[in-house]
Design a protein around this motif. Structure first.
Motif, PDB file in Angstrom:
ATOM      1  N   VAL A  58       0.817  -1.214   0.000  1.00  0.00           N
ATOM      2  CA  VAL A  58       0.000   0.000   0.000  1.00  0.00           C
ATOM      3  C   VAL A  58       0.851   1.265   0.000  1.00  0.00           C
ATOM      4  N   GLU A  59       1.882   1.321   0.829  1.00  0.00           N
ATOM      5  CA  GLU A  59       2.669   2.561   0.903  1.00  0.00           C
ATOM      6  C   GLU A  59       3.403   2.840  -0.410  1.00  0.00           C
ATOM      7  N   ASN A  60       3.829   1.769  -1.102  1.00  0.00           N
ATOM      8  CA  ASN A  60       4.479   1.968  -2.397  1.00  0.00           C
ATOM      9  C   ASN A  60       3.465   2.299  -3.497  1.00  0.00           C
ATOM     10  N   ALA A  61       2.239   1.820  -3.344  1.00  0.00           N
ATOM     11  CA  ALA A  61       1.184   2.206  -4.280  1.00  0.00           C
ATOM     12  C   ALA A  61       0.892   3.701  -4.173  1.00  0.00           C
ATOM     13  N   VAL A  62       0.938   4.227  -2.966  1.00  0.00           N
ATOM     14  CA  VAL A  62       0.746   5.671  -2.772  1.00  0.00           C
ATOM     15  C   VAL A  62       1.851   6.449  -3.476  1.00  0.00           C
ATOM     16  N   LEU A  64       3.641   5.478  -6.056  1.00  0.00           N
ATOM     17  CA  LEU A  64       3.424   5.394  -7.500  1.00  0.00           C
ATOM     18  C   LEU A  64       2.299   6.331  -7.933  1.00  0.00           C
ATOM     19  N   ALA A  65       1.247   6.401  -7.139  1.00  0.00           N
ATOM     20  CA  ALA A  65       0.142   7.299  -7.464  1.00  0.00           C
ATOM     21  C   ALA A  65       0.619   8.750  -7.513  1.00  0.00           C
ATOM     22  N   LYS A  66       1.544   9.113  -6.644  1.00  0.00           N
ATOM     23  CA  LYS A  66       2.106  10.469  -6.674  1.00  0.00           C
ATOM     24  C   LYS A  66       2.864  10.700  -7.981  1.00  0.00           C
ATOM     25  N   THR A  67       3.600   9.688  -8.431  1.00  0.00           N
ATOM     26  CA  THR A  67       4.313   9.793  -9.708  1.00  0.00           C
ATOM     27  C   THR A  67       3.333   9.947 -10.859  1.00  0.00           C
ATOM     28  N   VAL A  68       2.246   9.184 -10.822  1.00  0.00           N
ATOM     29  CA  VAL A  68       1.216   9.266 -11.856  1.00  0.00           C
ATOM     30  C   VAL A  68       0.611  10.664 -11.899  1.00  0.00           C
ATOM     31  N   ALA A 102      -5.533   0.756  -0.003  1.00  0.00           N
ATOM     32  CA  ALA A 102      -4.827   1.586  -0.985  1.00  0.00           C
ATOM     33  C   ALA A 102      -5.707   2.727  -1.468  1.00  0.00           C
ATOM     34  N   ILE A 103      -6.973   2.439  -1.770  1.00  0.00           N
ATOM     35  CA  ILE A 103      -7.865   3.509  -2.214  1.00  0.00           C
ATOM     36  C   ILE A 103      -7.944   4.598  -1.155  1.00  0.00           C
ATOM     37  N   ARG A 104      -8.114   4.205   0.097  1.00  0.00           N
ATOM     38  CA  ARG A 104      -8.218   5.190   1.178  1.00  0.00           C
ATOM     39  C   ARG A 104      -6.925   6.006   1.309  1.00  0.00           C
ATOM     40  N   ALA A 105      -5.789   5.333   1.284  1.00  0.00           N
ATOM     41  CA  ALA A 105      -4.512   6.026   1.465  1.00  0.00           C
ATOM     42  C   ALA A 105      -4.206   6.952   0.295  1.00  0.00           C
ATOM     43  N   ILE A 106      -4.489   6.508  -0.922  1.00  0.00           N
ATOM     44  CA  ILE A 106      -4.216   7.343  -2.099  1.00  0.00           C
ATOM     45  C   ILE A 106      -5.140   8.553  -2.124  1.00  0.00           C
ATOM     46  N   LYS A 107      -6.404   8.351  -1.778  1.00  0.00           N
ATOM     47  CA  LYS A 107      -7.344   9.482  -1.769  1.00  0.00           C
ATOM     48  C   LYS A 107      -6.945  10.510  -0.703  1.00  0.00           C
TER      49      LYS A 107
END
Length: 328
Positions: A58-62, A64-68, A102-107
């Motif tokens: 999850v933390e690495n997905a966040v 990556l989402a920042k990079t996106v 992941a959805i919660r953390a990215i949002k």
């Protein structure tokens, strides 16, 4: 010798002239980038059949989402591997599962990034099929009740769009009802309206560990030979309240995209799927093709056919090439 005064080549004479009269253009704002989240911490493992794509905790997905988001890509679609599987795929609506976390953390980290939740059960069921079984048959109506739970759980975590990919009959109406009853009237439904039983999904099943334990998914996904049936599926989903219509796969189904564009005025998405991505990557790694030109030509063909939105694993590369202004 007398020549025809109409010379189309005049409008191809230079890069600037070609850009001036170009009919279709891929923009960074057209793209959605799929990501795969998995249990654990500090996980970043490349998916062997999908070079450049990763299983992420999850933390690495966040990150990556920042990079996106920094690349200007407006949306991600979140897929995941659960910590446990069972007969009905109950981890798909478990609020502690990697997708929901992941959805919660990215949002929370990126409130303006559009998050798409994949609503399906295949990677969560012990048998690998997209719904609840009755013998070896996927029970359509029993599955709808489970999909409602998945969609509501994702909306509760902050998903802006839910995207049912199961191909059960009546799922759009069922999801809209469940979302509205739980005060998620503003959550969009992007329907996998014409999802074909395609061999191009092979690498994704490796990525999501979702291959069926027995049989195949042809009893609910569409026959690749059919196009009129796709129009029927699209009409039904629109009548049930789908906000966005998706065709999957993309490259070998552009005729379906074109027919859909001629038929409807709602946004159309295509999914440039894992097998399409993997073939390009493999050929590029062998030096057989120019990856940049192949990718941009392929994505442009999807826009030319009528797609508004392109879900693609090439999104980060394409965004970089577009922002560099590289002529392809």
């Amino acid at each position: 010798m007398k020549y025809n005064s109409l010379r189309p080549r005049r409008l191809r004479i230079s890069p600037a002239m070609r850009a001036l009269v170009r009919e279709n253009e891929v923009k960074v704002s057209d793209l959605i980038y799929p990501i795969f989240v998995v249990p654990g911490t500090n996980v970043r493992e490349e998916i062997p059949s999908m070079p450049g794509c990763y299983h992420l905790s999850v933390e690495n997905a966040v990150e990556l989402a920042k990079t996106v988001a920094a690349a200007g890509i407006p949306a991600i679609e979140v897929f995941g591997l659960p910590e446990y599987k069972d007969e009905i795929g109950s981890s798909a609506w478990d609020m502690t599962s990697p997708v929901q976390r992941a959805i919660r953390a990215i949002k929370q980290a990126l409130p303006d990034l559009v998050i798409v939740g994949d609503v399906c059960l295949c990677q969560y069921t012990s048998h690998g099929h997209c719904g609840q079984l009755c013998g070896h048959y996927v029970d359509n109506d029993a599955t709808l009740k489970l999909l409602q739970k998945v969609a509501v759980s994702q909306a509760q975590c902050g998903a802006d769009i839910v995207a049912p990919s199961d191909m059960m009959d009546g799922r759009i109406a069922a999801l809209r009802e469940a979302l509205d009853e739980n005060s998620f009237q503003n959550v969009t439904i992007m329907s996998y309206a014409a999802k074909y039983a395609s061999a191009f999904y092979g690498p994704f099943r490796d990525a999501a560990n979702s291959a069926p334990e027995f049989g195949n998914r042809r009893q609910y996904q569409m026959d690749p030979a059919n196009s009129r049936e796709a129009m029927k599926e699209i009409d039904l989903d629109m009548d049930e309240g789908a906000d966005i219509i998706m065709i999957k796969p993309a490259m070998t189904y552009l005729d379906i995209v074109r027919q859909t564009r001629d038929r409807i005025d709602r946004p159309i998405a295509v999914y440039n799927v894992s097998g399409e991505y993997a073939m390009v990557k493999a050929a590029a790694q062998n030096g057989w093709i120019d990856e940049k030109r192949i990718v941009m030509e392929s994505l442009t063909s999807m826009k030319r056919a009528g797609a508004d939105i392109i879900i693609t694993y090439h999104a980060l590369d394409a965004a970089r090439w577009l922002q560099e202004g590289v002529a392809w």
